[in-house]
Design an enzyme around this catalytic site. Sequence first.
Site, PDB file in Angstrom:
ATOM      1  N   LYS A 145       0.831  -1.197   0.000  1.00 24.31           N
ATOM      2  CA  LYS A 145       0.000   0.000   0.000  1.00 24.31           C
ATOM      3  C   LYS A 145       0.875   1.260   0.000  1.00 24.31           C
ATOM      4  O   LYS A 145       0.691   2.167  -0.803  1.00 24.31           O
ATOM      5  CB  LYS A 145      -0.916  -0.007   1.235  1.00 24.31           C
ATOM      6  CG  LYS A 145      -1.890   1.155   1.245  1.00 24.31           C
ATOM      7  CD  LYS A 145      -2.662   1.237   2.558  1.00 24.31           C
ATOM      8  CE  LYS A 145      -3.548   0.055   2.784  1.00 24.31           C
ATOM      9  NZ  LYS A 145      -4.979   0.350   2.809  1.00 24.31           N
ATOM     10  N   ARG A 197      -3.032   3.078   8.837  1.00 21.43           N
ATOM     11  CA  ARG A 197      -3.418   1.836   8.153  1.00 21.43           C
ATOM     12  C   ARG A 197      -2.233   0.900   8.024  1.00 21.43           C
ATOM     13  O   ARG A 197      -1.119   1.332   7.776  1.00 21.43           O
ATOM     14  CB  ARG A 197      -3.902   2.136   6.727  1.00 21.43           C
ATOM     15  CG  ARG A 197      -5.164   2.940   6.671  1.00 21.43           C
ATOM     16  CD  ARG A 197      -5.347   3.525   5.275  1.00 21.43           C
ATOM     17  NE  ARG A 197      -6.454   4.457   5.250  1.00 21.43           N
ATOM     18  CZ  ARG A 197      -7.707   4.136   4.972  1.00 21.43           C
ATOM     19  NH1 ARG A 197      -8.026   2.896   4.697  1.00 21.43           N
ATOM     20  NH2 ARG A 197      -8.654   5.045   4.962  1.00 21.43           N
ATOM     21  N   GLY A 248      -8.041  -6.839   4.954  1.00 26.26           N
ATOM     22  CA  GLY A 248      -8.719  -6.718   6.243  1.00 26.26           C
ATOM     23  C   GLY A 248      -8.101  -7.514   7.373  1.00 26.26           C
ATOM     24  O   GLY A 248      -8.689  -7.641   8.445  1.00 26.26           O
ATOM     25  N   MET A 285      -5.293  -6.972   9.040  1.00 24.20           N
ATOM     26  CA  MET A 285      -4.654  -6.210  10.116  1.00 24.20           C
ATOM     27  C   MET A 285      -5.459  -4.935  10.369  1.00 24.20           C
ATOM     28  O   MET A 285      -6.560  -4.789   9.861  1.00 24.20           O
ATOM     29  CB  MET A 285      -3.201  -5.936   9.758  1.00 24.20           C
ATOM     30  CG  MET A 285      -2.386  -7.208   9.823  1.00 24.20           C
ATOM     31  SD  MET A 285      -0.729  -6.949   9.265  1.00 24.20           S
ATOM     32  CE  MET A 285      -0.982  -6.424   7.612  1.00 24.20           C
ATOM     33  N   ARG A 294      -3.487  -1.469  -6.165  1.00 26.61           N
ATOM     34  CA  ARG A 294      -2.669  -2.682  -6.055  1.00 26.61           C
ATOM     35  C   ARG A 294      -3.100  -3.627  -7.181  1.00 26.61           C
ATOM     36  O   ARG A 294      -4.180  -3.450  -7.753  1.00 26.61           O
ATOM     37  CB  ARG A 294      -2.860  -3.357  -4.696  1.00 26.61           C
ATOM     38  CG  ARG A 294      -4.284  -3.756  -4.449  1.00 26.61           C
ATOM     39  CD  ARG A 294      -4.492  -4.282  -3.051  1.00 26.61           C
ATOM     40  NE  ARG A 294      -5.919  -4.395  -2.774  1.00 26.61           N
ATOM     41  CZ  ARG A 294      -6.435  -4.577  -1.594  1.00 26.61           C
ATOM     42  NH1 ARG A 294      -5.677  -4.647  -0.540  1.00 26.61           N
ATOM     43  NH2 ARG A 294      -7.731  -4.691  -1.421  1.00 26.61           N
ATOM     44  N   HIS A 301     -15.669  -8.688   1.454  1.00 26.64           N
ATOM     45  CA  HIS A 301     -14.619  -9.533   2.020  1.00 26.64           C
ATOM     46  C   HIS A 301     -14.767 -10.978   1.570  1.00 26.64           C
ATOM     47  O   HIS A 301     -13.820 -11.627   1.124  1.00 26.64           O
ATOM     48  CB  HIS A 301     -14.690  -9.423   3.547  1.00 26.64           C
ATOM     49  CG  HIS A 301     -13.716 -10.289   4.244  1.00 26.64           C
ATOM     50  ND1 HIS A 301     -14.050 -11.521   4.727  1.00 26.64           N
ATOM     51  CD2 HIS A 301     -12.401 -10.123   4.496  1.00 26.64           C
ATOM     52  CE1 HIS A 301     -12.982 -12.074   5.275  1.00 26.64           C
ATOM     53  NE2 HIS A 301     -11.967 -11.233   5.146  1.00 26.64           N
ATOM     54  N   ARG A 304       0.874 -48.415 -17.373  1.00 31.39           N
ATOM     55  CA  ARG A 304       1.026 -49.494 -16.382  1.00 31.39           C
ATOM     56  C   ARG A 304       0.232 -50.687 -16.901  1.00 31.39           C
ATOM     57  O   ARG A 304      -0.973 -50.776 -16.682  1.00 31.39           O
ATOM     58  CB  ARG A 304       0.505 -49.048 -15.024  1.00 31.39           C
ATOM     59  CG  ARG A 304       1.352 -47.980 -14.343  1.00 31.39           C
ATOM     60  CD  ARG A 304       0.688 -47.581 -13.036  1.00 31.39           C
ATOM     61  NE  ARG A 304       1.555 -46.837 -12.144  1.00 31.39           N
ATOM     62  CZ  ARG A 304       1.464 -45.513 -11.938  1.00 31.39           C
ATOM     63  NH1 ARG A 304       0.578 -44.806 -12.601  1.00 31.39           N
ATOM     64  NH2 ARG A 304       2.277 -44.929 -11.075  1.00 31.39           N
ATOM     65  N   SER A 346      13.513 -43.513 -16.795  1.00 36.05           N
ATOM     66  CA  SER A 346      12.334 -42.785 -16.336  1.00 36.05           C
ATOM     67  C   SER A 346      12.313 -42.876 -14.814  1.00 36.05           C
ATOM     68  O   SER A 346      12.344 -43.975 -14.259  1.00 36.05           O
ATOM     69  CB  SER A 346      11.068 -43.406 -16.921  1.00 36.05           C
ATOM     70  OG  SER A 346       9.946 -42.740 -16.393  1.00 36.05           O
ATOM     71  N   CYS A 360       8.020 -40.235 -14.200  1.00 34.09           N
ATOM     72  CA  CYS A 360       6.629 -40.672 -14.340  1.00 34.09           C
ATOM     73  C   CYS A 360       5.971 -40.914 -12.982  1.00 34.09           C
ATOM     74  O   CYS A 360       4.838 -41.364 -12.920  1.00 34.09           O
ATOM     75  CB  CYS A 360       6.536 -41.909 -15.223  1.00 34.09           C
ATOM     76  SG  CYS A 360       7.373 -43.341 -14.528  1.00 34.09           S
ATOM     77  N   TYR A 378      11.533 -34.795 -20.527  1.00 29.69           N
ATOM     78  CA  TYR A 378      10.086 -34.626 -20.392  1.00 29.69           C
ATOM     79  C   TYR A 378       9.658 -34.928 -18.958  1.00 29.69           C
ATOM     80  O   TYR A 378      10.423 -35.511 -18.181  1.00 29.69           O
ATOM     81  CB  TYR A 378       9.335 -35.552 -21.372  1.00 29.69           C
ATOM     82  CG  TYR A 378       9.487 -37.013 -21.011  1.00 29.69           C
ATOM     83  CD1 TYR A 378       8.612 -37.630 -20.116  1.00 29.69           C
ATOM     84  CD2 TYR A 378      10.532 -37.774 -21.538  1.00 29.69           C
ATOM     85  CE1 TYR A 378       8.777 -38.956 -19.754  1.00 29.69           C
ATOM     86  CE2 TYR A 378      10.698 -39.098 -21.188  1.00 29.69           C
ATOM     87  CZ  TYR A 378       9.824 -39.692 -20.293  1.00 29.69           C
ATOM     88  OH  TYR A 378       9.980 -40.992 -19.906  1.00 29.69           O
TER      89      TYR A 378
HETATM   90  C1  PEP Z   1       6.857 -44.874  -9.433  1.00 28.84           C
HETATM   91  O1  PEP Z   1       7.269 -45.698  -8.621  1.00 28.84           O
HETATM   92  O2  PEP Z   1       7.091 -43.666  -9.363  1.00 28.84           O
HETATM   93  C2  PEP Z   1       6.031 -45.303 -10.559  1.00 28.84           C
HETATM   94  C3  PEP Z   1       5.645 -44.460 -11.477  1.00 28.84           C
HETATM   95  O3  PEP Z   1       5.613 -46.593 -10.561  1.00 28.84           O
HETATM   96  P1  PEP Z   1       4.416 -47.156  -9.641  1.00 28.84           P
HETATM   97  O4  PEP Z   1       3.762 -45.988  -9.012  1.00 28.84           O
HETATM   98  O5  PEP Z   1       3.527 -47.909 -10.556  1.00 28.84           O
HETATM   99  O6  PEP Z   1       5.175 -48.036  -8.691  1.00 28.84           O
END
Ligand code: PEP
Length: 921
Positions: A34, A104, A113, A115, A348, A471, A594, A803, A871, A891
């Site tokens: 402020k 203020r 609001g 404080m 603001r 509010h 899976r 992975s 993953c 990725y």
């Molecule tokens: C993991 O272990 O991160 C994975 C992706 O395999 P899962 O969760 O199937 O064991």
Amino acid sequence: MTDTQWVYLFSEVEQAEEHVGNDWEKVRELLGGKGANLAEMTRINLPVPAGFTVTTEACNAYLEAGNNFPTGMWEQELDAMKGVEEQTGKKFGDPSNPLLVSCRSGAKFSMPGMMDTVLNIGLNDKTAASLAKIRDDESFVYDSYRRLVQMFGSVVLNISDVIFEDVLDEYKEEKGVKLDTDLTTADWKAITEKFKVIIREHKGFDFPQDPYEQLRLATEAVFTSWFGKRAVDYRNAAGISHDLGTAVNIVTMVFGNMGSDSGTGVAFTRDPATGEKIIYGDYLINAQGEDVVAGIRNTEKIENLGNDLPQAYKEFIDICDQLEAHYKEMQDVEFTIENRKLWMLQTRDGKRTAKAAVKIAIDMANEGLISKEEAVMRVTPEQVDTLLHPQFDDNAKNEAESSGKLYASGVNASPGAAVGQIYFDADKSEHMALEEGKDVIMVRPFTKPDDVHGMLAAKGILTSEGGATSHAAVVARQFGVPCVVGAAEIRIDLENLQMDVGGNVVKEGDWISVDGTSGQVFLGRIPTIEPILEEQTDLLTLLTWADAITAVPGMRVSPEGWPTAGLQVWANADYPADARRARSYGAIGIGLCRTEHMFFEQERLPIVQRMILSDSSEERQAALSELLPYQRSDFEGLFEAMDGCPVIIRLIDPPLHEFLPAEEELLEEVITMRVKGETAGLAEKEELLGKVQAMHESNPMMGLRGVRLSIYMPEIVEMQVRAIFEASANQTLAGVSVKPEVMIPLTGTVKELEWIQPRLIRIANQVMEEKNITFDYKFGTMIEIPRAAVTATEIAEVAEFFSFGTNDLTQMTFGYSRDDAERNFLIQYVEEGILPENPFQTLDQEGVGRLMEFSVNDGRATRPDLEVGICGEHGGDPASIEFCHLIGNNYVSCSPFRVPIARLAAAHAAIKHKGVIVPAN
Ligand code: PEP
Ligand code: MG
């Protein structure tokens, strides 16, 4: 004396900048949001009342010194008052021309609001009497005086405000009037005296007549309110650090309650619910600012101000444009008009819904105010998450409407659908939600900062009073809680814990459905549906911009073989339908299929069980041959959905007993049959029980699973690989571009890969030969066991990709069972600060992350073009995504629903760390 400058006049913003090294973020930290913006508006010549800011550094020094002003601070505050006196030509405490100020709070981040504020400081018996003569308006002056005594009593001296409000209500009742404005000078004088008595009775001393004493105590009250309960709760919920402290702003009073040519209002420079480019706000003629924000009096829409006070309105619109051009952000402003003269009291960056955030970012980029990169940075991954939240099913809503279940309508303050049981106060709402696990809709006439804990615990919020800037609306929007405000037909009876619309009574604990998107409230429970991303065109545009930014080569500066663009976003998908959704959400690969999930389907499970329990190799092969066509057709569907994209298929991972009936249940059945003397089928059951018992493991997650199972019983994965390659061949022949990648789970030593992988590659080649076709493929592994991470150099000799299975890697690095830790100690660990976060949600960068970092570096030392992804669940978590960017992942792969969030997070990481050298060393 001290060298520290604790106090800055609004006209001294350059000095403040100099003090913090010309960094605006630091100016905001020093002067609070402020104070910094009041100073900035002063610098660009907007009409701001004269004033000054006592810094957050002073607040922290005060609190650290056990509530003592730091040396020199009070003297500087007195000096600054002299500066304000010079600028206004008035004198603090001088009856002949008294200066009145407000005090203020204002931290770096706005905490609406949370404080304290005290208005009209400088009034006392003498200045009030003389000011009444000067202004020729006794009623106004004594109303102002009673407000000071009331606020001083409640805010500074901690006397409950209800005590003051009760006196006011009793007085109005006695006089037979409804509105404050109906009270006369004599009334205000009498009420002020009563208020003074309240202070004397509660505190044992008189309301201070010395204006400097008022100023000093008000300054202290604001400082100490930094650690008030509601401020602490709010910061915990909003993730604001507790060590920032609050600044104190002393601002010359301007009055919106000086008759019909005065008023006060709040407005956003764009619609904070939709993002539309229109000024959006409320005002009240003849009122003070608090009246608008509290939402107690029903306000007027800002566009009507053009009729009431056209000149001031025009100036206000010009200032809004100027502010947007200056800050390049949607602004939330407060203003007061005193006898037609416009004053800006605050600006603001405006809080907004997720939907508005996206639209404003896109519009501002298209208007040329900001770049596309800035637009992408303006939207948080959490906001994208909100946009993917459930909404009410339209058909069900229409049906509810036609069957008379529409209960009331109000302002659609914060979008989204909420279904829950109603509770009428914050404590009970919190209790019911957190302790009793109920879905709660918190219902109040209007909310106050004290109610925030209940609002945060609730699934939805409903108020009968207040507008879009009340509010309740502001807080709900910020935290993404669906909210309807100002549903004026509803009569709330707090005593009997019920609400009523025309005799239709809903009691505490009853179910309602609140549509924060439309502003409607329904009786009972309405089913919700997932939002359709394809229809959210602004979000799609933003995500397309995000992808384009991420894909630019050179976002990461890397050695040969390492990715130079940002992260790609792939998805974890087991079925063709998941893959199609993932692709429509923007995934450009499948990072984890899976395969075992396919085994659980009703018609397949008996075959899988037969396969597991078979006594001979022939029996097992027969069962596997039956499973092969199922798997092949699943994979064909997956490849078709992901035409042209890589698809990583993981070979069977879980322990086999997961596919069999539970041991305890079988045992119970067998015992029951024996006791009842049932013989039919008993022998088979006993045999099954025996086999299940023989397969029992004490630690199945560390037992016969993953690659160990493949080595122990290779026929299963041999069948799977055949299915993958037959599906690939068939789809290639059908014209689909397939990129299969076979993933071996739970590797601990390269020897495991050396044992299994060549056998599987042999099958792959065999299938290609049979089908007389070739295509590219990869074999790789998951890094889920610390030993694999540590020996990545060797593992990469065999594996063509890594992975990170961070679910298992977290489990095995910490030694916490991923299935049990959260229900036992883990939550407590986070609460006690032993762990900063739940490591199964947000990657533990120092431990698990280090292992990942080593793996990438060592793996790429062996194989520079090693493809690396993640993953585990962390693949959809923004902080973990940023980390994956920095260690050089190609990725991240996450649930299809989180793909849009991950796309934005990947772009954020790329922009934030543009040009950073990966790997860092
Ligand atoms: C993991 O272990 O991160 C994975 C992706 O395999 P899962 O969760 O199937 O064991
Ligand atoms: Mg795993």
